[in-house]
Design a protein around this motif. Structure first.
Motif, PDB file in Angstrom:
ATOM      1  N   ASN A 146      53.694 -60.411 -69.411  1.00 22.14           N
ATOM      2  CA  ASN A 146      54.724 -59.424 -69.054  1.00 22.14           C
ATOM      3  C   ASN A 146      54.090 -58.118 -68.578  1.00 22.14           C
ATOM      4  O   ASN A 146      54.659 -57.418 -67.735  1.00 22.14           O
ATOM      5  CB  ASN A 146      55.632 -59.145 -70.253  1.00 22.14           C
ATOM      6  CG  ASN A 146      56.606 -60.280 -70.506  1.00 22.14           C
ATOM      7  OD1 ASN A 146      56.861 -61.109 -69.624  1.00 22.14           O
ATOM      8  ND2 ASN A 146      57.145 -60.349 -71.708  1.00 22.14           N
ATOM      9  N   ILE A 147      52.912 -57.796 -69.111  1.00 20.14           N
ATOM     10  CA  ILE A 147      52.226 -56.568 -68.692  1.00 20.14           C
ATOM     11  C   ILE A 147      51.426 -56.794 -67.415  1.00 20.14           C
ATOM     12  O   ILE A 147      51.516 -56.020 -66.458  1.00 20.14           O
ATOM     13  CB  ILE A 147      51.294 -56.079 -69.819  1.00 20.14           C
ATOM     14  CG1 ILE A 147      52.137 -55.568 -70.995  1.00 20.14           C
ATOM     15  CG2 ILE A 147      50.348 -54.988 -69.315  1.00 20.14           C
ATOM     16  CD1 ILE A 147      51.325 -55.163 -72.193  1.00 20.14           C
ATOM     17  N   LEU A 148      50.644 -57.876 -67.389  1.00 21.06           N
ATOM     18  CA  LEU A 148      49.751 -58.110 -66.256  1.00 21.06           C
ATOM     19  C   LEU A 148      50.496 -58.483 -64.977  1.00 21.06           C
ATOM     20  O   LEU A 148      50.060 -58.151 -63.876  1.00 21.06           O
ATOM     21  CB  LEU A 148      48.748 -59.211 -66.613  1.00 21.06           C
ATOM     22  CG  LEU A 148      47.761 -58.880 -67.731  1.00 21.06           C
ATOM     23  CD1 LEU A 148      46.991 -60.127 -68.143  1.00 21.06           C
ATOM     24  CD2 LEU A 148      46.797 -57.778 -67.297  1.00 21.06           C
ATOM     25  N   ALA A 149      51.617 -59.175 -65.116  1.00 24.85           N
ATOM     26  CA  ALA A 149      52.322 -59.690 -63.932  1.00 24.85           C
ATOM     27  C   ALA A 149      53.737 -59.129 -63.814  1.00 24.85           C
ATOM     28  O   ALA A 149      54.624 -59.803 -63.273  1.00 24.85           O
ATOM     29  CB  ALA A 149      52.353 -61.216 -63.981  1.00 24.85           C
ATOM     30  N   LYS A 150      53.959 -57.929 -64.305  1.00 30.24           N
ATOM     31  CA  LYS A 150      55.294 -57.358 -64.172  1.00 30.24           C
ATOM     32  C   LYS A 150      55.625 -57.167 -62.692  1.00 30.24           C
ATOM     33  O   LYS A 150      54.738 -57.092 -61.836  1.00 30.24           O
ATOM     34  CB  LYS A 150      55.413 -56.053 -64.938  1.00 30.24           C
ATOM     35  CG  LYS A 150      54.543 -54.925 -64.429  1.00 30.24           C
ATOM     36  CD  LYS A 150      54.772 -53.682 -65.283  1.00 30.24           C
ATOM     37  CE  LYS A 150      53.949 -52.501 -64.756  1.00 30.24           C
ATOM     38  NZ  LYS A 150      54.179 -51.286 -65.557  1.00 30.24           N
ATOM     39  N   THR A 151      56.905 -57.042 -62.384  1.00 35.31           N
ATOM     40  CA  THR A 151      57.399 -57.095 -61.009  1.00 35.31           C
ATOM     41  C   THR A 151      56.658 -56.175 -60.057  1.00 35.31           C
ATOM     42  O   THR A 151      56.297 -56.563 -58.942  1.00 35.31           O
ATOM     43  CB  THR A 151      58.902 -56.765 -60.978  1.00 35.31           C
ATOM     44  OG1 THR A 151      59.579 -57.654 -61.871  1.00 35.31           O
ATOM     45  CG2 THR A 151      59.459 -56.925 -59.578  1.00 35.31           C
ATOM     46  N   ASP A 152      56.402 -54.934 -60.458  1.00 35.83           N
ATOM     47  CA  ASP A 152      55.822 -53.959 -59.547  1.00 35.83           C
ATOM     48  C   ASP A 152      54.309 -53.802 -59.710  1.00 35.83           C
ATOM     49  O   ASP A 152      53.724 -52.831 -59.231  1.00 35.83           O
ATOM     50  CB  ASP A 152      56.487 -52.592 -59.750  1.00 35.83           C
ATOM     51  CG  ASP A 152      56.322 -52.081 -61.179  1.00 35.83           C
ATOM     52  OD1 ASP A 152      55.960 -52.889 -62.051  1.00 35.83           O
ATOM     53  OD2 ASP A 152      56.574 -50.885 -61.410  1.00 35.83           O
ATOM     54  N   SER A 153      53.670 -54.742 -60.378  1.00 39.21           N
ATOM     55  CA  SER A 153      52.225 -54.628 -60.601  1.00 39.21           C
ATOM     56  C   SER A 153      51.447 -55.081 -59.375  1.00 39.21           C
ATOM     57  O   SER A 153      51.950 -55.794 -58.509  1.00 39.21           O
ATOM     58  CB  SER A 153      51.794 -55.451 -61.816  1.00 39.21           C
ATOM     59  OG  SER A 153      51.714 -56.814 -61.489  1.00 39.21           O
TER      60      SER A 153
END
Length: 393
Positions: A146-153
């Motif tokens: 959820n942190i590494l591949a969040k929408t705006d990452s």
């Protein structure tokens, strides 16, 4: 390159050379590769390339065969370095698995002696552990994705596929989402499902590597993820700095000084996670300062405690030479912290490790001096906490 002949069969061998000293024209061989033994009628090597470098690289790849699997547009140098990293990681994984299983067997043996002499049950339990893959908790994997591949990452769907395919090749795994666009509902799901096919040691390395990507490493959420990764699953990182004898002994002597111990452990966590270099040194200094405040029962800063430390050592019977050595070291120590750390100057990794070890040695020595060489929950030989009283709160 060489061709070896034995009993009518032939083997081609090649060494991959790298420039060792460019100005002197020196080269060193980093790896050797060879074909299988083949008869004289076996297919010969092809001479391909528009330059001597291309011809050399193509010959090495042909001889190495499946030992060097290249990614698209990857140079031979990059392929060999990636293969060396993969072999190094695999050796680390194998060593950790042996260590974990050894501990499991030892624990099973202890339990067995305490309950009953049943060798078959222990054997069965060990066989079960041999066949049971190690996994990081699924909730933590979800949190990481959820942190590494969040929408705006920065970590796009294409990048996720690229990195996951790389690890799938390195670890010889088959991932569910190896092409883009994928049919997963989102990037987080694709990364999570790919991670699930790896064992815990591999998952740890993948999450760690992703956290260290230049585009992600400065994000606060990624830094917090890496800290939690080491706090909960640091056992998968190989031998930890915090497991060395010096660090373990220091934590033992600090057990009677919980405020100092807390900061000491915080510094170790940050150092092992490879993040917050300045914060690591801040924490280790604060641990030292809190300990000295507890020993001297005052609220002075570390640089203003040097004379009192010398007096404490004198009263404890320490030689003049040792007193001078310790106080001079602490004076240089505070100068280093004030001149570099507070101004956020770059400090290399070897210096950070040295500062932690030096701090550990001095703290352990001071506690032993005050406690008369014994540890009794922060009490000295006369039954009083610290040198002048109870631990500083």
């Amino acid at each position: 390159m060489f061709v070896l002949e034995l009993d009518g069969k032939y083997q081609a061998c090649a060494g991959y050379k790298e420039t060792a000293r460019p100005t002197a024209g020196k080269f060193s061989v980093s790896s050797y590769y060879s074909t299988e033994w083949k008869g004289a009628d076996a297919p010969s090597l092809r001479i391909e390339g528009l330059s001597t470098d291309e011809v050399y690289e193509n010959l090495v790849r042909q001889i190495a065969g499946s030992e060097l699997i290249s990614n698209k547009d990857e140079s031979l140098c990059d392929t060999i370095k990636r293969e060396e990293r993969r072999k190094k990681l695999q050796r680390k994984i194998d060593a950790l698995k042996r260590k974990i299983r050894k501990k499991t067997v030892e624990q099973a043996d202890r339990d067995e002696r305490g309950i009953e002499k049943d060798g078959e049950r222990v054997k069965g339990f060990v066989m079960f552990m041999e066949d049971t893959p190690l996994k990081i908790d699924s909730a933590f994997l979800t949190y990481a994705c959820n942190i590494l591949a969040k929408t705006d990452s920065w970590l796009s769907g294409t990048k996720i596929v690229e990195y996951c395919c790389q690890y799938a090749i390195d670890y010889n795994k088959k991932i569910p989402y190896g092409t883009y666009p994928f049919d997963a509902s989102n990037k987080r799901t694709a990364l999570l499902e790919n991670l699930k096919v790896f064992d815990a040691l591999e998952q740890f390395q993948i999450i760690k590597d992703l956290c260290e990507l230049s585009e992600l490493r400065k994000l606060k959420s990624v830094q917090e993820l890496k800290i939690k990764l080491y706090e909960r699953y640091g056992k998968f990182a190989g031998q930890k700095f915090s497991e060395t004898e010096l660090i373990q002994n220091t934590k033992h002597w600090l057990s009677g000084y919980p405020t100092a111990l807390k900061q000491y452990e915080s510094a170790l966590t940050k150092y092992e996670g490879g993040i917050f270099e300045r914060n690591t040194l801040d924490d280790i200094r604060l641990a030292f300062e809190l300990l000295v405040k507890a020993l001297l029962n005052n609220d002075k800063s570390l640089e203003n405690q040097i004379a009192a430390i010398g007096s404490m050592l004198k009263d404890s019977g320490a030689s003049a030479e040792l007193r001078n050595m310790i106080t001079v070291l602490i004076r240089y120590y505070t100068d280093f912290q004030n001149n570099h750390v507070k101004h956020n100057d770059a400090v290399n990794d070897s210096e950070i490790e040295y500062v932690i070890e030096l701090t550990s040695v001095i703290m352990k020595f001071l506690i032993k001096v005050v406690n008369g060489g014994t540890l009794t929950d922060g009490q000295n030989a006369h039954g009083n906490a610290g040198y002048y009283g109870s631990e500083y709160r």
